[in-house]
Write a protein that holds these residues in place. Structure first.
Motif, PDB file in Angstrom:
ATOM      1  N   VAL A 109    -109.706 -34.213   7.072  1.00  0.00           N
ATOM      2  CA  VAL A 109    -109.887 -35.634   7.391  1.00  0.00           C
ATOM      3  C   VAL A 109    -110.848 -36.293   6.401  1.00  0.00           C
ATOM      4  N   GLN A 110    -111.528 -35.484   5.600  1.00  0.00           N
ATOM      5  CA  GLN A 110    -112.479 -36.001   4.610  1.00  0.00           C
ATOM      6  C   GLN A 110    -112.611 -34.984   3.483  1.00  0.00           C
ATOM      7  N   ALA A 129    -112.342 -27.658   6.905  1.00  0.00           N
ATOM      8  CA  ALA A 129    -110.907 -27.545   7.156  1.00  0.00           C
ATOM      9  C   ALA A 129    -110.426 -26.252   6.515  1.00  0.00           C
ATOM     10  N   VAL A 189    -115.389 -35.847   9.968  1.00  0.00           N
ATOM     11  CA  VAL A 189    -116.076 -36.735   9.039  1.00  0.00           C
ATOM     12  C   VAL A 189    -117.588 -36.537   9.166  1.00  0.00           C
TER      13      VAL A 189
END
Length: 239
Positions: free
Chosen positions: A12-13, A49, A84
């Motif tokens: 997501v980041q 991740a 995040v």
């Protein structure tokens, strides 16, 4: 049939990290650093991740690692996060988790494009103790005047011969208290031209003999600007 592994969610980041190798840690190999960095991610509890597959790995992309034995102020990598997180917070946590000498310099959010595409040249400083400036300057002039300077180096594919001159974009000589110093900008090529290859080229052109062990430090990486002779910061213009 073997059950298929669970698919991991995409990051997501993405964060880009600049770190330094200093002091005795300059002898850390890239493999040793990657192990130390992955341990630091766990200790710092960075929400990484992971890749999909039967053996998921944290999403880390390395770019242009310096040779073992060279110090550096400008090593780069990119990580993908599952949550995040504030880049400054990641910088602080990672710096505390890494051993002294492997130091986080900056963390920014990744912008568009590839990090590796922003790293097409390096600026190196090579300190040569007990080498007179006049001798080194004469060797540098001979090297720069040559159209090509072939050197040999053992690689994973065996002994390779390649041109060390074509990759050198700039070369200057200064003195310091213990001897003289080269500052050289080298374009990233395949095969790569390393600082020791430049020294081999100087020896080939002029018979330069270096007393003592050179101290090699990467000062910068970035995109070379031929107009100014400077390297563009890879974290500039939105990272």
């Amino acid at each position: 049939m073997r059950a298929q592994p669970e698919q991991q969610a995409p990051p997501v980041q993405r964060l880009r990290i600049r770190y330094a190798k200093r002091g005795r840690l300059r002898f850390t190999s890239h493999r040793d650093f990657s192990r130390a960095f992955e341990r630091a991610l766990v200790r710092a509890r960075i929400p990484m991740a992971y890749s999909s597959g039967f053996n998921p790995h944290p999403r880390i992309s390395y770019a242009g690692a310096s040779p073992t034995g060279a110090a550096s102020e400008a090593e780069y990598l990119e990580i993908g996060l599952a949550v995040v997180t504030d880049p400054d917070e990641v910088a602080t946590m990672l710096d505390e988790a890494l051993p002294d000498g492997l130091d986080v310099v900056a963390v920014v959010e990744a912008g568009g494009g590839s990090l590796a595409d922003r790293l097409d040249a390096s600026r190196w400083r090579i300190d040569l103790p007990d080498t007179p400036e006049a001798v080194l300057s004469a060797a540098a002039e001979s090297f720069l005047a040559a159209e090509s300077v072939e050197v040999e180096r053992m690689t994973k594919k065996g002994l390779r011969t390649f041109d060390s001159r074509a990759a050198v974009l700039a070369l200057g000589v200064t003195s310091y208290d213990a001897g003289s110093r080269l500052e050289v900008v080298v374009q990233h090529t395949v095969p790569s031209v390393r600082p020791d290859d430049v020294l081999s080229g100087l020896r080939h052109c002029s018979g330069l003999e270096v007393d003592g062990t050179p101290l090699v430090t990467r000062l910068e990486q970035g995109s070379y600007d031929a107009t100014t002779g400077l390297l563009r910061d890879p974290f500039g213009s939105g990272g």
